[in-house]
Write an enzyme that holds these catalytic residues in place. Structure first.
Site, PDB file in Angstrom:
ATOM      1  CG  ASN A   1      -8.336   1.044   0.045  1.00  0.00           C
ATOM      2  OD1 ASN A   1      -7.112   0.937   0.131  1.00  0.00           O
ATOM      3  ND2 ASN A   1      -9.151   0.389   0.860  1.00  0.00           N
TER       4      ASN A   1
ATOM      5  CG  HIS B   1      -4.261   0.733   4.164  1.00  0.00           C
ATOM      6  ND1 HIS B   1      -3.517  -0.058   3.309  1.00  0.00           N
ATOM      7  CD2 HIS B   1      -5.403   1.062   3.473  1.00  0.00           C
ATOM      8  CE1 HIS B   1      -4.174  -0.218   2.174  1.00  0.00           C
ATOM      9  NE2 HIS B   1      -5.316   0.463   2.245  1.00  0.00           N
TER      10      HIS B   1
ATOM     11  CB  CYS C   1      -0.946  -0.015   1.187  1.00  0.00           C
ATOM     12  SG  CYS C   1      -0.123  -0.096   2.804  1.00  0.00           S
TER      13      CYS C   1
END
EC number: 3.4.22.-
Length: 379
Positions: free
Chosen positions: A325, A305, A133
């Site tokens: 995302n 994240h 990520c």
């Protein structure tokens, strides 16, 4: 004159009342505490609790985080590849100067609308079963900023694989990394192009296929039970990419910096230079997000994240950030999510990073660029 003065007073009074209402809303969430029993919930019990105890967002079982990983918490939380979501003391030494600009900040802002020529802003990628990520949030925002700095002339997708595999100072590849280090690597070493696995375009496309993250059966295969190993650093382009050599294909940054942990500072930077990489703490309930303005409601902390911030707004009196995302388009709101703005929800306003593309390298490329788009809806 008296009429103008009277109208001005009304406007000021309305503005103050609006701000007071907003602050009272934020105070409610700023000072809340999560019930100790709620913090231990998971699975269907957690989903039911979230949906019964607040009305800002809805939770729904996500296949990727239930049937695929099951009790394999190490693999599930391994997707959260940021160890420290807040900027370090060293990171705070070099902050964006846009915080000092005198800008009128609108009630809502969306990078997709503000820079409509930049296709990359709209794209949702898929990190697959890799804790990458930190790399995705970086190359996504860098790609957007290259387009914005070139006034829409350069449409590129920077390679998550190149950053993931070759930046040794960033961390541990598929086992996590540091967002700010990724932006510094862009300045020092540069990053080549590379699309998602399915489109297979650019110098170094992503090596891992998209997989099923979601609450209903999709056309993707189920995600692997374990995380993929970090790819080997290959300083060469794939064999069927003949446009340029690896070194010729690189794009560089001119600067990398943190952004002050202040709502207006973040908004000014976003309005001026485009999307940013942000990090936040992920709790069990977030995995089940299905839409609305997310606020942490229950479940345990899993890890950090990194994602891409593209805008903000207000929904029924609730201020939020709009975020992209990297769990594909079937998760959340077509791959995006909204999260409470103004209270540093889950640390999301404390780990914001960005940078500026190297303009001279962009100028030279504009003369030979043929507007080759490397985006593909089949993520």
């Amino acid at each position: 004159m008296k009429t103008l003065l009277f109208l001005s007073c009304i406007v000021v009074a309305a503005y103050c009342a609006c701000n007071d209402n907003l602050e009272s809303v934020l105070d409610k969430y700023r000072n809340r505490e999560i019930d100790s029993e709620a913090a231990e919930l998971d699975g269907d019990d957690l989903i039911d609790y979230v949906n019964e105890n607040q009305n800002l967002w809805t939770a729904k079982k996500q296949r990727r985080f239930s049937s695929v990983y099951g009790e394999n918490d190490k693999a599930k939380w391994g997707l959260m590849g940021v160890n420290h979501v807040r900027l370090s003391v060293k990171g705070k030494q070099h902050l964006s100067k846009t915080k000092d600009l005198d800008l009128d900040i609108p009630e809502s802002f969306d990078s997709r609308d503000n820079w409509p020529k930049c296709d990359s802003i709209k794209v949702i990628r898929d990190q697959s079963s890799c804790g990458s990520c930190w790399a995705f949030g970086a190359v996504e925002a860098m790609s957007d900023r290259i387009c914005i700095a070139s006034h829409g002339e350069l449409q590129v997708t920077l390679s998550a694989d190149d950053l993931l595999s070759c930046c040794k100072s960033c961390g541990f590849g598929c086992n996590g990394g540091d967002p700010l280090a990724a932006w510094r690597y862009w300045v020092k070493d540069g990053i080549v192009t590379g699309s998602n696995y399915t489109a297979n375009n650019g110098c170094k496309p992503y090596p891992f296929p998209p997989c099923e993250h979601h609450s209903k059966k999709t056309h993707f295969d189920p995600c692997p039970h374990d995380l993929y190993p970090t790819p080997k650093c290959e300083k060469k382009c794939v064999s069927d990419y003949t446009d340029k050599t690896y070194s010729e294909d690189k794009f560089f940054g001119a600067s990398a910096y943190g952004v002050k942990d202040d709502v207006e500072a973040i908004q000014k930077e976003l309005m001026t230079h485009g999307p940013l990489e942000i990090a936040f703490e992920v709790y069990e309930d977030f995995l089940n997000y299905d839409g609305g303005v997310y606020v942490h409601t229950g479940g345990k902390l899993g890890g950090g994240h990194a994602v891409k911030l593209i805008g903000w707004g207000i929904d029924d009196g609730i201020p939020y950030w709009t975020v992209a995302n990297s769990w594909n388009t079937d998760w959340g709101e077509d791959g995006f999510f909204r999260i409470l703005r103004g209270v540093d929800e889950c640390g999301i306003e404390s780990g914001v990073v960005g940078g500026i593309p190297k303009l001279n390298s962009l100028t030279s490329r504009l003369h030979r660029h043929h507007r080759r788009h490397v985006y593909d809806d089949n993520y």
